[in-house]
Scaffold this motif. Structure first.
Motif, PDB file in Angstrom:
ATOM      1  N   VAL A 112       0.856  -1.180   0.000  1.00 57.08           N
ATOM      2  CA  VAL A 112       0.000   0.000   0.000  1.00 57.08           C
ATOM      3  C   VAL A 112       0.891   1.229   0.000  1.00 57.08           C
ATOM      4  CG1 VAL A 112      -0.203  -0.020   2.536  1.00 57.08           C
ATOM      5  CG2 VAL A 112      -1.964   1.125   1.168  1.00 57.08           C
ATOM      6  N   ALA A 113       0.431   2.281  -0.663  1.00 57.14           N
ATOM      7  CA  ALA A 113       1.185   3.530  -0.669  1.00 57.14           C
ATOM      8  C   ALA A 113       1.407   3.985   0.767  1.00 57.14           C
ATOM      9  CB  ALA A 113       0.439   4.600  -1.459  1.00 57.14           C
ATOM     10  N   ALA A 114       2.623   4.340   1.081  1.00 60.96           N
ATOM     11  CA  ALA A 114       2.978   4.723   2.445  1.00 60.96           C
ATOM     12  C   ALA A 114       2.159   5.905   2.945  1.00 60.96           C
ATOM     13  CB  ALA A 114       4.475   5.028   2.516  1.00 60.96           C
ATOM     14  N   GLN A 135       7.371   5.769  -6.189  1.00 57.23           N
ATOM     15  CA  GLN A 135       6.185   4.950  -5.897  1.00 57.23           C
ATOM     16  C   GLN A 135       6.521   3.937  -4.802  1.00 57.23           C
ATOM     17  OE1 GLN A 135       3.076   5.427  -7.321  1.00 57.23           O
ATOM     18  NE2 GLN A 135       4.040   7.244  -8.158  1.00 57.23           N
ATOM     19  N   ASP A 136       6.737   4.447  -3.599  1.00 55.23           N
ATOM     20  CA  ASP A 136       7.110   3.611  -2.458  1.00 55.23           C
ATOM     21  C   ASP A 136       5.885   2.907  -1.888  1.00 55.23           C
ATOM     22  OD1 ASP A 136       9.607   4.752  -2.849  1.00 55.23           O
ATOM     23  OD2 ASP A 136       9.323   6.252  -1.283  1.00 55.23           O
ATOM     24  N   ARG A 137       6.107   1.741  -1.311  1.00 54.89           N
ATOM     25  CA  ARG A 137       5.017   0.961  -0.740  1.00 54.89           C
ATOM     26  C   ARG A 137       5.421   0.346   0.591  1.00 54.89           C
ATOM     27  NH1 ARG A 137       2.771   3.340  -4.112  1.00 54.89           N
ATOM     28  NH2 ARG A 137       1.294   2.623  -5.654  1.00 54.89           N
ATOM     29  N   LEU A 138       4.445   0.335   1.514  1.00 56.83           N
ATOM     30  CA  LEU A 138       4.587  -0.450   2.725  1.00 56.83           C
ATOM     31  C   LEU A 138       4.176  -1.876   2.389  1.00 56.83           C
ATOM     32  CD1 LEU A 138       2.817   1.841   5.365  1.00 56.83           C
ATOM     33  CD2 LEU A 138       5.283   1.552   5.006  1.00 56.83           C
ATOM     34  N   VAL A 139       4.843  -2.839   2.976  1.00 55.12           N
ATOM     35  CA  VAL A 139       4.440  -4.243   2.868  1.00 55.12           C
ATOM     36  C   VAL A 139       3.696  -4.573   4.152  1.00 55.12           C
ATOM     37  CG1 VAL A 139       5.222  -6.631   2.628  1.00 55.12           C
ATOM     38  CG2 VAL A 139       6.490  -4.779   1.501  1.00 55.12           C
ATOM     39  N   MET A 140       2.505  -5.141   4.016  1.00 55.60           N
ATOM     40  CA  MET A 140       1.711  -5.511   5.186  1.00 55.60           C
ATOM     41  C   MET A 140       1.351  -6.988   5.097  1.00 55.60           C
ATOM     42  SD  MET A 140      -0.676  -2.121   5.748  1.00 55.60           S
ATOM     43  CE  MET A 140      -0.921  -2.440   7.515  1.00 55.60           C
ATOM     44  N   MET A 141       1.330  -7.641   6.251  1.00 56.82           N
ATOM     45  CA  MET A 141       1.098  -9.083   6.315  1.00 56.82           C
ATOM     46  C   MET A 141       0.012  -9.369   7.350  1.00 56.82           C
ATOM     47  SD  MET A 141       2.130 -12.148   5.302  1.00 56.82           S
ATOM     48  CE  MET A 141       3.798 -11.953   4.679  1.00 56.82           C
ATOM     49  N   LEU A 142      -0.801 -10.344   7.034  1.00 62.60           N
ATOM     50  CA  LEU A 142      -1.821 -10.828   7.958  1.00 62.60           C
ATOM     51  C   LEU A 142      -1.684 -12.336   8.070  1.00 62.60           C
ATOM     52  CD1 LEU A 142      -4.389 -10.351   9.674  1.00 62.60           C
ATOM     53  CD2 LEU A 142      -5.707 -10.661   7.573  1.00 62.60           C
ATOM     54  N   GLY A 158       7.466  -4.456   6.100  1.00 63.63           N
ATOM     55  CA  GLY A 158       8.568  -4.020   5.260  1.00 63.63           C
ATOM     56  C   GLY A 158       8.236  -2.763   4.495  1.00 63.63           C
ATOM     57  N   PHE A 159       9.197  -2.308   3.729  1.00 60.43           N
ATOM     58  CA  PHE A 159       9.076  -1.099   2.920  1.00 60.43           C
ATOM     59  C   PHE A 159       9.781  -1.362   1.601  1.00 60.43           C
ATOM     60  CE2 PHE A 159      10.712   3.016   1.442  1.00 60.43           C
ATOM     61  CZ  PHE A 159       9.553   3.762   1.444  1.00 60.43           C
ATOM     62  N   ARG A 160       9.136  -1.041   0.506  1.00 53.59           N
ATOM     63  CA  ARG A 160       9.727  -1.211  -0.825  1.00 53.59           C
ATOM     64  C   ARG A 160       9.798   0.137  -1.523  1.00 53.59           C
ATOM     65  NH1 ARG A 160       6.270  -6.574  -2.204  1.00 53.59           N
ATOM     66  NH2 ARG A 160       7.389  -7.968  -0.790  1.00 53.59           N
ATOM     67  N   GLN A 161      11.018   0.584  -1.706  1.00 55.67           N
ATOM     68  CA  GLN A 161      11.236   1.868  -2.353  1.00 55.67           C
ATOM     69  C   GLN A 161      11.100   1.704  -3.866  1.00 55.67           C
ATOM     70  OE1 GLN A 161      14.912   3.684  -1.201  1.00 55.67           O
ATOM     71  NE2 GLN A 161      14.348   5.664  -2.063  1.00 55.67           N
TER      72      GLN A 161
END
Length: 158
Positions: free
Chosen positions: A108-110, A139-146, A129-132
């Motif tokens: 998701v967009a940070a 277009q950076d994104r946070l990585v989210m896990m469930l 995590g974070f993906r630059q």
């Protein structure tokens, strides 16, 4: 209610493309993306009065087959703010976990605070995590896990 799409129907495909373009503009998925996901992934929709107002797509991770990756989620502009997206996500995730997935991941967009809040507070996702430059420069994104156990715990709190 989240409805799993099992067949490719032209009118439905057209509606899904409209939702994607409404939500993401040129970054939204088109027929060439959606048909393979409908046939080989999982696509769930939410309807109001027989009209599709929300959609979410998932694919299986090849390196970690118990992981479903959420490719995208969209809700019609007129239907936003009514809890439709949250309900669609919760019900589709329940179905994934019933199909023996143990984890769901998304990016998701940070700066999309509203989405991050829903993922974290209403569904139980955690930032992992974070993906630059994930989708191009800036277009950076946070990585989210469930994980399944956290999701079940989040549902019990409600």
């Amino acid at each position: 209610m989240a409805e799993l799409i099992t067949t490719v129907e032209p009118a439905l495909l057209k509606r899904l493309v409209e939702l994607e373009q409404e939500a993401f503009g040129c970054g939204g998925m088109n027929e060439w993306h959606l048909v393979p996901l409908m046939r080989h992934g999982r696509v769930f929709v939410s309807k109001q009065n027989d009209s599709v107002v929300g959609a979410v797509q998932y694919m299986r991770d090849w390196d970690k087959p118990e992981l479903a990756y959420m490719v995208g989620v969209s809700v019609a502009t007129a239907a936003r703010g009514q809890g439709i997206g949250t309900e669609l996500l919760a019900e589709s995730i329940q179905q994934l976990f019933a199909d023996n997935f143990t984890e769901v991941e998304l990016t998701v967009a940070a700066d999309n605070a509203a989405a991050v809040k829903v993922y974290r507070e209403k569904l139980g996702f955690e930032v992992t995590g974070f993906r630059q430059n994930e989708y191009g420069q800036g277009q950076d994104r946070l990585v989210m896990m469930l994980i399944r156990e956290r999701f079940i715990g989040t549902l019990k709190k409600k």
